[in-house]
Every structure is written in structure tokens, then in C-alpha cells.
Enzyme design. Structure first.
Site, PDB file in Angstrom:
ATOM      1  N   TYR A 154       0.861  -1.195   0.000  1.00 18.44           N
ATOM      2  CA  TYR A 154       0.000   0.000   0.000  1.00 18.44           C
ATOM      3  C   TYR A 154       0.897   1.245   0.000  1.00 18.44           C
ATOM      4  O   TYR A 154       0.699   2.166  -0.789  1.00 18.44           O
ATOM      5  CB  TYR A 154      -0.920  -0.032   1.223  1.00 18.44           C
ATOM      6  CG  TYR A 154      -1.731   1.224   1.426  1.00 18.44           C
ATOM      7  CD1 TYR A 154      -2.768   1.562   0.563  1.00 18.44           C
ATOM      8  CD2 TYR A 154      -1.450   2.088   2.492  1.00 18.44           C
ATOM      9  CE1 TYR A 154      -3.507   2.719   0.752  1.00 18.44           C
ATOM     10  CE2 TYR A 154      -2.185   3.240   2.689  1.00 18.44           C
ATOM     11  CZ  TYR A 154      -3.215   3.557   1.817  1.00 18.44           C
ATOM     12  OH  TYR A 154      -3.940   4.702   2.007  1.00 18.44           O
ATOM     13  N   LYS A 158       1.249   4.119  -2.940  1.00 16.51           N
ATOM     14  CA  LYS A 158       0.997   5.541  -2.693  1.00 16.51           C
ATOM     15  C   LYS A 158       2.240   6.378  -3.007  1.00 16.51           C
ATOM     16  O   LYS A 158       2.124   7.533  -3.414  1.00 16.51           O
ATOM     17  CB  LYS A 158       0.525   5.746  -1.255  1.00 16.51           C
ATOM     18  CG  LYS A 158      -0.883   5.192  -0.984  1.00 16.51           C
ATOM     19  CD  LYS A 158      -1.945   5.894  -1.823  1.00 16.51           C
ATOM     20  CE  LYS A 158      -3.353   5.605  -1.330  1.00 16.51           C
ATOM     21  NZ  LYS A 158      -4.390   6.243  -2.168  1.00 16.51           N
ATOM     22  N   ILE A 187      -7.194   9.181   9.122  1.00 11.42           N
ATOM     23  CA  ILE A 187      -8.483   9.881   9.051  1.00 11.42           C
ATOM     24  C   ILE A 187      -9.573   8.878   9.418  1.00 11.42           C
ATOM     25  O   ILE A 187      -9.542   7.725   8.966  1.00 11.42           O
ATOM     26  CB  ILE A 187      -8.734  10.432   7.613  1.00 11.42           C
ATOM     27  CG1 ILE A 187      -7.504  11.214   7.082  1.00 11.42           C
ATOM     28  CG2 ILE A 187     -10.001  11.275   7.568  1.00 11.42           C
ATOM     29  CD1 ILE A 187      -7.136  12.478   7.830  1.00 11.42           C
TER      30      ILE A 187
HETATM   31  P1  NAD Z   1     -12.868   4.431   2.256  1.00  6.56           P
HETATM   32  O1  NAD Z   1     -12.570   2.987   2.290  1.00  6.56           O
HETATM   33  O2  NAD Z   1     -14.020   4.958   3.011  1.00  6.56           O
HETATM   34  O3  NAD Z   1     -12.981   4.969   0.773  1.00  6.56           O
HETATM   35  C1  NAD Z   1     -12.410   4.357  -0.354  1.00  6.56           C
HETATM   36  C2  NAD Z   1     -13.383   4.524  -1.482  1.00  6.56           C
HETATM   37  O4  NAD Z   1     -12.836   3.940  -2.662  1.00  6.56           O
HETATM   38  C3  NAD Z   1     -14.703   3.819  -1.185  1.00  6.56           C
HETATM   39  O5  NAD Z   1     -15.774   4.683  -1.514  1.00  6.56           O
HETATM   40  C4  NAD Z   1     -14.646   2.608  -2.093  1.00  6.56           C
HETATM   41  O6  NAD Z   1     -15.918   2.157  -2.503  1.00  6.56           O
HETATM   42  C5  NAD Z   1     -13.854   3.180  -3.268  1.00  6.56           C
HETATM   43  N1  NAD Z   1     -13.296   2.116  -4.106  1.00  6.56           N
HETATM   44  C6  NAD Z   1     -12.533   1.071  -3.701  1.00  6.56           C
HETATM   45  N2  NAD Z   1     -12.267   0.277  -4.737  1.00  6.56           N
HETATM   46  C7  NAD Z   1     -12.850   0.843  -5.822  1.00  6.56           C
HETATM   47  C8  NAD Z   1     -12.937   0.507  -7.197  1.00  6.56           C
HETATM   48  N3  NAD Z   1     -12.339  -0.605  -7.662  1.00  6.56           N
HETATM   49  N4  NAD Z   1     -13.631   1.303  -8.039  1.00  6.56           N
HETATM   50  C9  NAD Z   1     -14.242   2.422  -7.566  1.00  6.56           C
HETATM   51  N5  NAD Z   1     -14.204   2.799  -6.266  1.00  6.56           N
HETATM   52  C10 NAD Z   1     -13.519   2.016  -5.425  1.00  6.56           C
HETATM   53  O7  NAD Z   1     -11.551   5.146   2.769  1.00  6.56           O
HETATM   54  P2  NAD Z   1     -11.124   6.673   2.757  1.00  6.56           P
HETATM   55  O8  NAD Z   1     -10.388   6.879   4.013  1.00  6.56           O
HETATM   56  O9  NAD Z   1     -12.249   7.568   2.422  1.00  6.56           O
HETATM   57  O10 NAD Z   1     -10.054   6.649   1.573  1.00  6.56           O
HETATM   58  C11 NAD Z   1     -10.064   7.545   0.476  1.00  6.56           C
HETATM   59  C12 NAD Z   1      -8.641   7.676  -0.042  1.00  6.56           C
HETATM   60  O11 NAD Z   1      -7.820   8.242   0.989  1.00  6.56           O
HETATM   61  C13 NAD Z   1      -7.973   6.339  -0.416  1.00  6.56           C
HETATM   62  O12 NAD Z   1      -7.201   6.528  -1.585  1.00  6.56           O
HETATM   63  C14 NAD Z   1      -7.075   6.059   0.774  1.00  6.56           C
HETATM   64  O13 NAD Z   1      -5.992   5.245   0.418  1.00  6.56           O
HETATM   65  C15 NAD Z   1      -6.661   7.473   1.139  1.00  6.56           C
HETATM   66  N6  NAD Z   1      -6.158   7.603   2.515  1.00  6.56           N
HETATM   67  C16 NAD Z   1      -6.961   7.362   3.590  1.00  6.56           C
HETATM   68  C17 NAD Z   1      -6.440   7.475   4.873  1.00  6.56           C
HETATM   69  C18 NAD Z   1      -7.255   7.231   6.104  1.00  6.56           C
HETATM   70  O14 NAD Z   1      -6.673   7.173   7.206  1.00  6.56           O
HETATM   71  N7  NAD Z   1      -8.573   7.104   6.024  1.00  6.56           N
HETATM   72  C19 NAD Z   1      -5.102   7.853   5.042  1.00  6.56           C
HETATM   73  C20 NAD Z   1      -4.311   8.096   3.916  1.00  6.56           C
HETATM   74  C21 NAD Z   1      -4.855   7.971   2.656  1.00  6.56           C
END
Ligand code: NAD
Length: 251
Positions: A154, A158, A187
Site C-alpha cells: 500500500y 501511494k 483519518i
Molecule cells: P474508504 O474505504 O471509506 O474509501 C475508499 C473509497 O474507494 C470507497 O468509496 C470505495 O468504494 C472506493 N473504491 C474502492 N475500490 C474501488 C474501485 N475498484 N472502483 C471504484 N471505487 C472504489 O476510505 P477513505 O479513508 O475515504 O479513503 C479515500 C482515499 O484516501 C484512499 O485513496 C485512501 O488510500 C486514502 N487515505 C486514507 C487514509 C485514512 O486514514 N482514512 C489515510 C491516507 C490515505
């Protein structure tokens, strides 16, 4: 005034839904991508009740032909795209590298890196038709620290998104299209659903590694994205902004 069009991947929950709500408030017409039609349509109707114009675009962000077809339809319908938020992504599971299957490796790279590549590439012809094109990629603190337990790939995926941001910024600068990234720390979103449910004490302890002593909220990522796509950020490109309450210092 020309309609402002925003395409957001993975918009049905977490950070993506918060970005949708925020950009909706800023007057964007929203194209919300996701795979879950029920969730997508529920978000669309919620936004519409707040007088936001939005539509759901159901496609799998890792499927090249679905992305291309959908973006062509969107581009032809609206004539231009003003911003693309490459938000979809995730851990895709956890595995140590020593015993990792190639299939797992490829699936994590596909979800985080291929997705940003496919969506950006398909959107570029329509971003070029905007007076103010912008792409925002969602990378992660894991790109810096190599990821948590079993989340090494992961972090690698990234880190690729981080370099992709700079590469694309160079390529698109002559067209006035800015490309930036946000790098969230921890988050509080469904991303952490499993650990929250199975190891609540571990989840609760995470804030101890964060300078501001709490997790971030999706709205706190959405507000930075809203700034980055706005004219207030007109001289910012090739940048990655950490949104982690000081987590990157690794206290
Ligand atoms: P989340 O799991 O709530 O959201 C991820 C979203 O991506 C979901 O809506 C999911 O349905 C969608 N998704 C996954 N696979 C998919 C596909 N094949 N096609 C279309 N949509 C797809 O998590 P989040 O925290 O809202 O994450 C959003 C972004 O932020 C991600 O890229 C994640 O890596 C990044 N991020 C999150 C955090 C955290 O702590 N939450 C930290 C760093 C980065």
C-alpha cells in the site's frame, strides 16, 4: 458562467463523500464514481436535496475499459472537465511481502496507482478544454513511512502516486492544468472499519502518535482539496500536502 465539472472517484463514502459535499457547496456539478449503485444514488439524492447537481457514474476504477468508456460519456455530455479527484484507493488487505502473492501485489497497485493513471489519462482531453483544470491525487502518510503492518505494498503504491503527481504536473503545466496531491495521515473513515471493530484499543491508541492528539475527519481533507482546486491555489502545482495533524513527524 460556465458550469464547473468535478469528477470524484470512490465518492460513495469516507473522504470521497466529504469532498463531494464540499465541492457541491462550492458550486461544482459532480460526477460521483463508485461501484455501489445504492450508496451512489443515495448520495446523489442527498446532494440534490441540498440543491447540488450530481450524477452517479458506476464503474470499477481498476477496469481500464470501464474508466475510458465512462469518461468519454462524461466528456461528451459536459464538453469539459474542470477537476478530477483521484480519491479511490485502499489497503486491499494486509500481507507481509515475503509471503505475498503476485495477485495481491498487483491488486493493491491497481487499486491505488493504476486507478489514478486510468482516470487521469482519460480525463486529460477534457481537462484541456477547461480554463482552470486541476487534478488532485490522494496519496498517504504510508508513502513516506512504508506503511503499517502488512501494508508495505500500500505504501509503495501511494509512493508511486506521489511521483505520478509530479510527473503529470510537469506534463500538463503547458496547458495550465495543475496537478497536486494530498497525503492524509490517519483519518476516521470506513478505511479503518475492521480494526475499529476488532481491536478498538489499538484504534484508540493511534492518536498518541499524532501531534494534535486526535484522528483527522474526512471534512478536513475535503477542505484542503477544495482549496487546491480553487483559484486561491493558482500558483501551486506538483505539490503534496500532508494532512495529518503532525503525524508525519513520527512522534
Ligand atoms: P474508504 O474505504 O471509506 O474509501 C475508499 C473509497 O474507494 C470507497 O468509496 C470505495 O468504494 C472506493 N473504491 C474502492 N475500490 C474501488 C474501485 N475498484 N472502483 C471504484 N471505487 C472504489 O476510505 P477513505 O479513508 O475515504 O479513503 C479515500 C482515499 O484516501 C484512499 O485513496 C485512501 O488510500 C486514502 N487515505 C486514507 C487514509 C485514512 O486514514 N482514512 C489515510 C491516507 C490515505
Amino acid at each position: 458562467m460556465t458550469e464547473k465539472i468535478a469528477v470524484i472517484s470512490g465518492a460513495t463514502g469516507g473522504i470521497g463523500a466529504a469532498v463531494a459535499k464540499r465541492l457541491g457547496q462550492e458550486g461544482y456539478t459532480l460526477i460521483l464514481n463508485g461501484r455501489d449503485r445504492e450508496k451512489g444514488l443515495a448520495l446523489v439524492s442527498q446532494l440534490q436535496s441540498d440543491k447540488v447537481t450530481a450524477e452517479f457514474a458506476a464503474f470499477d476504477i481498476t477496469n481500464e475499459s470501464e474508466v475510458n468508456q465512462s469518461l468519454q460519456e462524461i466528456g461528451e455530455k459536459y464538453g469539459h472537465i474542470d477537476c478530477v479527484i483521484n480519491n479511490a484507493g485502499g489497503l486491499g488487505g494486509r500481507s507481509p511481502i515475503e509471503s505475498m502473492s503476485t495477485e495481491f501485489y498487483r491488486s493493491v497497485m491497481a487499486l491505488n496507482m493504476d486507478s489514478a493513471f486510468y482516470l487521469s489519462r482519460a480525463a486529460i482531453p477534457y481537462l484541456k478544454k477547461s480554463d482552470y483544470g486541476a487534478i488532485i491525487n490522494n496519496t498517504s502518510n504510508a508513502a513516506w513511512n512504508g506503511g503499517g503492518p502488512g501494508a508495505g505494498i500500500y505504501g509503495v503504491s501511494k509512493a508511486a502516486v506521489h511521483a505520478f503527481t509530479r510527473a503529470l504536473a510537469k506534463e500538463l503545466a503547458p496547458y495550465g492544468i495543475r496537478v497536486n496531491a494530498v497525503s492524509p495521515g490517519t483519518i476516521d473513515t470506513p478505511f479503518h472499519e475492521q480494526i475499529k471493530a476488532t481491536k478498538p484499543e489499538v484504534f484508540a491508541s493511534w492518536k498518541n502518535n499524532i501531534l494534535l492528539n486526535r484522528l483527522g475527519q474526512p471534512e478536513e481533507v475535503a477542505s484542503v482539496i477544495a482549496f487546491l482546486v480553487s483559484k486561491d491555489a493558482s500558483f501551486i502545482t506538483a505539490e503534496t500536502i500532508q494532512i495529518g495533524g503532525g503525524q508525519a513527524l513520527g512522534i
